[in-house]
Design an enzyme around this catalytic site. Structure first.
Site, PDB file in Angstrom:
ATOM      1  N   HIS A   1       0.835  -1.208   0.000  1.00 28.91           N
ATOM      2  CA  HIS A   1       0.000   0.000   0.000  1.00 28.91           C
ATOM      3  C   HIS A   1       0.864   1.250   0.000  1.00 28.91           C
ATOM      4  O   HIS A   1       2.098   1.170  -0.094  1.00 28.91           O
ATOM      5  CB  HIS A   1      -1.026  -0.018   1.130  1.00 28.91           C
ATOM      6  CG  HIS A   1      -0.448  -0.024   2.512  1.00 28.91           C
ATOM      7  ND1 HIS A   1       0.363   0.974   2.994  1.00 28.91           N
ATOM      8  CD2 HIS A   1      -0.562  -0.916   3.528  1.00 28.91           C
ATOM      9  CE1 HIS A   1       0.704   0.705   4.234  1.00 28.91           C
ATOM     10  NE2 HIS A   1       0.170  -0.456   4.585  1.00 28.91           N
TER      11      HIS A   1
ATOM     12  N   HIS B   1       4.035   1.449   2.237  1.00 26.82           N
ATOM     13  CA  HIS B   1       5.184   0.684   1.736  1.00 26.82           C
ATOM     14  C   HIS B   1       5.809   1.410   0.548  1.00 26.82           C
ATOM     15  O   HIS B   1       7.027   1.472   0.414  1.00 26.82           O
ATOM     16  CB  HIS B   1       4.763  -0.718   1.279  1.00 26.82           C
ATOM     17  CG  HIS B   1       4.042  -1.506   2.327  1.00 26.82           C
ATOM     18  ND1 HIS B   1       2.810  -2.068   2.124  1.00 26.82           N
ATOM     19  CD2 HIS B   1       4.380  -1.816   3.602  1.00 26.82           C
ATOM     20  CE1 HIS B   1       2.428  -2.711   3.215  1.00 26.82           C
ATOM     21  NE2 HIS B   1       3.358  -2.566   4.136  1.00 26.82           N
TER      22      HIS B   1
ATOM     23  N   CYS C   1       0.938 -10.659  22.204  1.00 30.37           N
ATOM     24  CA  CYS C   1       0.027 -10.170  21.162  1.00 30.37           C
ATOM     25  C   CYS C   1       0.456 -10.771  19.834  1.00 30.37           C
ATOM     26  O   CYS C   1       1.582 -10.573  19.394  1.00 30.37           O
ATOM     27  CB  CYS C   1       0.059  -8.644  21.088  1.00 30.37           C
ATOM     28  SG  CYS C   1      -0.841  -8.045  19.629  1.00 30.37           S
TER      29      CYS C   1
ATOM     30  N   CYS D   1       1.439  -8.050  17.175  1.00 33.35           N
ATOM     31  CA  CYS D   1       2.787  -7.467  17.315  1.00 33.35           C
ATOM     32  C   CYS D   1       3.858  -8.537  17.265  1.00 33.35           C
ATOM     33  O   CYS D   1       5.030  -8.231  17.127  1.00 33.35           O
ATOM     34  CB  CYS D   1       2.960  -6.757  18.660  1.00 33.35           C
ATOM     35  SG  CYS D   1       1.861  -5.397  18.946  1.00 33.35           S
TER      36      CYS D   1
ATOM     37  N   CYS E   1      -4.080  -5.082  23.489  1.00 36.04           N
ATOM     38  CA  CYS E   1      -2.976  -4.419  22.788  1.00 36.04           C
ATOM     39  C   CYS E   1      -3.545  -3.161  22.136  1.00 36.04           C
ATOM     40  O   CYS E   1      -4.509  -3.248  21.374  1.00 36.04           O
ATOM     41  CB  CYS E   1      -2.423  -5.354  21.720  1.00 36.04           C
ATOM     42  SG  CYS E   1      -1.427  -4.456  20.521  1.00 36.04           S
TER      43      CYS E   1
ATOM     44  N   HIS F   1      -3.540  -3.257  18.167  1.00 38.61           N
ATOM     45  CA  HIS F   1      -4.379  -4.207  17.428  1.00 38.61           C
ATOM     46  C   HIS F   1      -5.772  -4.361  18.006  1.00 38.61           C
ATOM     47  O   HIS F   1      -6.588  -5.112  17.481  1.00 38.61           O
ATOM     48  CB  HIS F   1      -3.665  -5.567  17.334  1.00 38.61           C
ATOM     49  CG  HIS F   1      -2.417  -5.483  16.521  1.00 38.61           C
ATOM     50  ND1 HIS F   1      -1.177  -5.239  17.081  1.00 38.61           N
ATOM     51  CD2 HIS F   1      -2.222  -5.525  15.184  1.00 38.61           C
ATOM     52  CE1 HIS F   1      -0.282  -5.174  16.119  1.00 38.61           C
ATOM     53  NE2 HIS F   1      -0.882  -5.334  14.970  1.00 38.61           N
TER      54      HIS F   1
ATOM     55  N   LYS G   1      -5.153   6.856  10.961  1.00 42.25           N
ATOM     56  CA  LYS G   1      -3.947   6.214  10.493  1.00 42.25           C
ATOM     57  C   LYS G   1      -4.336   5.228   9.387  1.00 42.25           C
ATOM     58  O   LYS G   1      -5.375   4.592   9.460  1.00 42.25           O
ATOM     59  CB  LYS G   1      -3.383   5.505  11.714  1.00 42.25           C
ATOM     60  CG  LYS G   1      -2.387   4.447  11.490  1.00 42.25           C
ATOM     61  CD  LYS G   1      -1.923   3.953  12.858  1.00 42.25           C
ATOM     62  CE  LYS G   1      -1.464   2.517  12.714  1.00 42.25           C
ATOM     63  NZ  LYS G   1      -0.825   2.000  13.903  1.00 42.25           N
TER      64      LYS G   1
ATOM     65  N   LYS H   1      -3.509  -1.736   7.216  1.00 40.24           N
ATOM     66  CA  LYS H   1      -4.196  -2.848   6.597  1.00 40.24           C
ATOM     67  C   LYS H   1      -5.383  -3.291   7.441  1.00 40.24           C
ATOM     68  O   LYS H   1      -6.432  -3.625   6.926  1.00 40.24           O
ATOM     69  CB  LYS H   1      -3.261  -4.020   6.325  1.00 40.24           C
ATOM     70  CG  LYS H   1      -1.952  -3.952   7.053  1.00 40.24           C
ATOM     71  CD  LYS H   1      -0.893  -4.854   6.477  1.00 40.24           C
ATOM     72  CE  LYS H   1       0.347  -4.792   7.352  1.00 40.24           C
ATOM     73  NZ  LYS H   1       1.568  -5.141   6.761  1.00 40.24           N
TER      74      LYS H   1
HETATM   75  O1  ME8 Z   1       6.941  -3.971  10.199  1.00 40.53           O
HETATM   76  N1  ME8 Z   1       2.842   5.423   6.483  1.00 40.53           N
HETATM   77  O2  ME8 Z   1       6.553  -4.878   8.106  1.00 40.53           O
HETATM   78  P1  ME8 Z   1       5.271  -4.033   7.616  1.00 40.53           P
HETATM   79  C1  ME8 Z   1       4.142   5.343   6.189  1.00 40.53           C
HETATM   80  N2  ME8 Z   1       8.175  -6.848   8.624  1.00 40.53           N
HETATM   81  N3  ME8 Z   1       4.827   4.184   6.101  1.00 40.53           N
HETATM   82  C2  ME8 Z   1       4.166   3.043   6.307  1.00 40.53           C
HETATM   83  C3  ME8 Z   1       2.786   3.046   6.629  1.00 40.53           C
HETATM   84  C4  ME8 Z   1       2.117   4.314   6.697  1.00 40.53           C
HETATM   85  N4  ME8 Z   1       0.821   4.430   6.953  1.00 40.53           N
HETATM   86  N5  ME8 Z   1       2.395   1.773   6.792  1.00 40.53           N
HETATM   87  C5  ME8 Z   1       3.496   0.989   6.574  1.00 40.53           C
HETATM   88  C6  ME8 Z   1       7.181  -4.782   9.326  1.00 40.53           C
HETATM   89  N6  ME8 Z   1       4.558   1.752   6.274  1.00 40.53           N
HETATM   90  C7  ME8 Z   1       8.324  -5.755   9.499  1.00 40.53           C
HETATM   91  C8  ME8 Z   1       9.624  -5.039   9.261  1.00 40.53           C
HETATM   92  S1  ME8 Z   1      12.285  -4.982   9.028  1.00 40.53           S
HETATM   93  C9  ME8 Z   1      13.530  -5.943   9.525  1.00 40.53           C
HETATM   94  C10 ME8 Z   1      10.847  -5.881   9.418  1.00 40.53           C
HETATM   95  C11 ME8 Z   1       5.912   1.270   5.928  1.00 40.53           C
HETATM   96  O3  ME8 Z   1       4.799  -4.707   6.375  1.00 40.53           O
HETATM   97  C12 ME8 Z   1       6.951   1.806   6.890  1.00 40.53           C
HETATM   98  O4  ME8 Z   1       8.203   1.701   6.302  1.00 40.53           O
HETATM   99  O5  ME8 Z   1       4.306  -3.847   8.715  1.00 40.53           O
HETATM  100  C13 ME8 Z   1       6.834   0.828   8.037  1.00 40.53           C
HETATM  101  O6  ME8 Z   1       7.932   0.872   8.913  1.00 40.53           O
HETATM  102  C14 ME8 Z   1       6.744  -0.474   7.262  1.00 40.53           C
HETATM  103  O7  ME8 Z   1       5.950  -0.133   6.105  1.00 40.53           O
HETATM  104  C15 ME8 Z   1       6.118  -1.598   8.052  1.00 40.53           C
HETATM  105  O8  ME8 Z   1       5.896  -2.653   7.166  1.00 40.53           O
END
Ligand code: ME8
Length: 664
Positions: A19, A22, A127, A130, A144, A147, A304, A307
């Site tokens: 999204h 990302h 959780c 998390c 939590c 969530h 915010k 997903k």
């Molecule tokens: O946390 N605004 O993966 P994730 C800005 N797998 N950036 C956002 C966002 C938003 N609303 N939502 C997501 C994880 N992001 C772990 C990480 S690393 C070793 C493991 C971006 O799929 C942002 O970069 O939940 C956030 O830190 C990341 O997606 C979280 O992705």
């Protein structure tokens, strides 16, 4: 001097599709990587997917497929999202790659052998969302807060990493390197976490509870905790321990994340790296990354974007409509790095029209059109010094410096603002210099040459400066200006030489950014909002007339006979629950006094009523509506509700009546 630059995005969980959030992180890294290539640095840019752990196992089970097959599919979606957004990463890593699994096991074994991992017992509030135990302080009403679901109390034997023993070393490192974590607010946040004693980190999960993970090399009864696995991806991607990439790039590591994963990156990861350095007989800080760059959150509407809330923005759709470059420009220009920002399509279009169509597009087309008209497209030499032209060129060189500084510091919005100030100056210069007046005066031809030459040189500078953020546009502009590839020109050359050689013949310019009709976009946004507020199930948006127009014209009059065709009945709600996977839908079981028992009706009111509020309540139902299936649930009827401003209230009689009573 050429330096190394290694930049990483978080590796994204495969439990949801890519999204806007990302896309933002990945575009930021791509822009930073491209900028460093312009500086002449050796660059490596890595992204990828995080595929182990409860969350992924749960998502796969929900779809009834094996976790590996599930991870393959969603990881493929991430991989396919990046090229259309002009993202050019050097490496895409998956935590299910055999090389990564081997690296995680190697590192676990080393840290275990060095005595920093031990077997212990732990009880705590876990959780699943998390994927970690939460402290009592973190819980709100036993749930939590991220969530909004209750945690489970779990007590079990597990392996622990002696994170606590690196607390003091980490504090000292952060204090000695003030921009280790930046911007400053996040550094302060980490330091404030570190004021409390740091507990050891539970780094395993018993296989009795979870098998979808990397087996511990020293105890097959356990798999590795997903964060201990995922963070190591940054090292795997460089071939730790022996690949030459390690020596070249690891000392120049820049991680980029959003604030949601500050703790794992600001605390778990550096302490893990210190333990690894100790195990490798190196100074504790030998492997610490150079910078952790932390950005804020994109929000849509009031809240915010996430997903689980279902209000996500699909990046590829926007890029398809507005072009990847405009989308990238908007994201980098509208978010002050480190702070939260709100996303709306209307704001994107406003930026597009103001900055891209009006400012940049206009400068490009007016300068090249004048050159075409007055000089047959041939770039003139500026033979006589003209102070105002020199001033414009000086501003150009200052912009290059300001831009470079801001880009180095990850202040992308300020870097772009430097470039757009230059574009604004150039547009104002055109108005002041009035080339169309000079063109008519034979005595002013040398001045006209100088004016056109200065403007073309500014276009050359802008072409290179926008490359990291708008690579496609930069390439198109370079093509029209007869330049080399912008990445080959680099930033150093902008400080001294003119880019566009005198005597080059340039063609008639294309329209870079045609204006977008804002009224159309506004109507689309209003339509989407109106649809979101609809109280009841609306199977096909096509059946609805356009909302904006509909609001203006009163509905046509109908005969009583037509109204009488609608069978309205009173029903009592006997059961209510949320429909899985749909934020707006409630599944109601409504007693209409019928012999075969209550009917199932799906109503789009979940954002306005908790299921329990409706139990026992009488509502008005359209009983002869054709059944439809919504999110896999067959709905036989529709509940009526009044919609006022942003409130939606179901209609009820003021006293209870027998279920099935006719409503007229
Ligand atoms: O946390 N605004 O993966 P994730 C800005 N797998 N950036 C956002 C966002 C938003 N609303 N939502 C997501 C994880 N992001 C772990 C990480 S690393 C070793 C493991 C971006 O799929 C942002 O970069 O939940 C956030 O830190 C990341 O997606 C979280 O992705």
């Amino acid at each position: 001097m050429s330096q190394s630059f290694y930049i990483t995005t978080p590796i994204y969980y495969v439990n949801a599709e890519p999204h806007l959030g990302h896309a933002y992180s990945t575009i930021v890294c791509d822009a930073a990587a491209r900028f460093h290539r312009l500086l002449g640095d050796e660059v490596r840019f890595q992204t990828g997917t995080d595929e182990h752990g409860d969350k992924i196992a749960e998502a796969a089970a929900k779809q009834g497929i094996a976790p590996q097959a599930y991870a393959d599919r969603v990881s493929g979606l991430f991989r396919a999202t990046w090229p259309p957004l002009a993202i050019a990463h050097d490496n895409f890593i998956r935590t299910t790659d055999p090389a990564h699994i081997a690296t995680v096991r190697l590192i676990l074994q080393k840290i275990f052998d060095a005595g920093d991992i031990y077997l212990g017992k732990y009880g705590g509030n876990y959780c699943v969302g998390c994927e970690r135990f939460l402290t009592d302080k973190e819980l709100i009403d036993g749930k939590c807060p991220d969530h909004d679901r209750p945690t489970q109390f779990i007590e079990e034997e597990n392996y622990f990493f002696r994170m606590g023993s690196y607390q003091q070393a980490l504090i000292e490192h952060i204090e000695r390197h003030p921009d280790f974590i930046r911007p400053e607010r996040y550094r302060n946040e980490v330091l404030s976490f570190l004021k409390e004693p740091l507990e050891d980190l539970c780094i395993s999960r018993p296989t009795s509870r979870l098998t979808w993970g990397i087996e511990l090399p020293f105890d097959p009864r356990f798999v590795t905790y997903v964060w201990f696995d995922a963070l190591i991806n940054y090292l795997t991607g460089l071939g730790y321990p022996d690949d030459p990439l390690m020596a070249k790039f690891w000392p120049a590591t820049q991680h980029l994340i959003a604030k949601d994963i500050l703790k794992p990156h600001g605390i778990y990861w550096p302490t893990m790296l210190m333990a690894l350095a100790k195990a490798d007989n190196k100074p504790l800080d030998a492997y610490l990354y150079q910078h952790l760059n932390v950005h804020g959150y994109w929000k849509t509407g009031a809240g915010k974007m996430s997903k689980s809330l279902g209000n996500v923005v699909a990046p590829l759709e926007l890029a398809k409509v507005y072009g990847a470059d405009a989308f990238r420009y908007f994201l980098l220009r509208d978010m002050a790095f480190g702070l939260d920002a709100s996303f709306s399509e209307e704001a994107l279009v406003e930026r597009y029209n103001a900055d891209l169509a009006n400012d940049l597009g206009n400068l490009f087309s007016r300068v090249l059109n004048m050159l075409y008209q007055y000089r047959g497209g041939v770039v003139p030499a500026a033979e006589f010094p003209q102070p105002d032209c020199q001033e414009l060129l000086d501003l150009g060189r200052q912009a290059v410096q300001g831009y470079s500084q801001q880009m180095q510091g990850f202040h992308f919005h300020l870097a772009l603002s430097e470039v757009w100030q230059l574009i604004g100056e150039a547009n104002r210069f055109v108005v002041r210099a009035e080339p169309w007046v000079l063109a008519k005066d034979p005595a002013q031809q040398k001045r006209l040459d100088a004016v056109l030459c200065a403007l073309v040189q500014v276009l050359g500078l802008v072409t290179v400066l926008i490359e990291p953020v708008m690579p496609g546009t930069s390439l198109a502009m370079a093509g029209h200006l007869g330049l080399e590839l912008p990445e080959l020109i680099g930033l150093a050359r902008l400080e001294s030489a003119d880019l566009v050689a005198a005597g080059t013949t340039l063609g008639k310019p294309p329209a870079l950014f045609p204006r977008i009709d804002t009224a159309k976009v506004k109507a689309k946004a209003e339509k989407a909002e109106a649809k979101a507020a609809l109280p009841a199930e609306t199977p096909s948006p096509k059946e609805k007339k356009p909302m904006a127009k509909e609001a203006a014209a009163p509905p046509a009059q109908i005969e009583y006979d037509e109204f009488a065709k609608v069978d309205l009945k009173l029903g009592t709600v006997r059961a209510a629950e949320k429909v899985k996977g749909a934020d707006r839908l409630l599944k109601l079981s409504i007693d209409l006094g019928e012999e075969d028992g209550p009917r199932t009706v799906v109503a789009g009111i979940a954002q306005h009523y908790a299921p329990e509020e409706l139990l026992g309540r009488q509502v008005v139902v359209v009983a002869n509506l054709k059944p439809v299936t919504l999110k896999g649930v067959e709905s036989r009827g529709m509940v009526l509700a009044a919609v006022g401003d942003d409130k939606v209230r179901v209609l009820s009689p003021d006293t209870l009546l027998p279920p099935g009573s006719k409503v007229r």
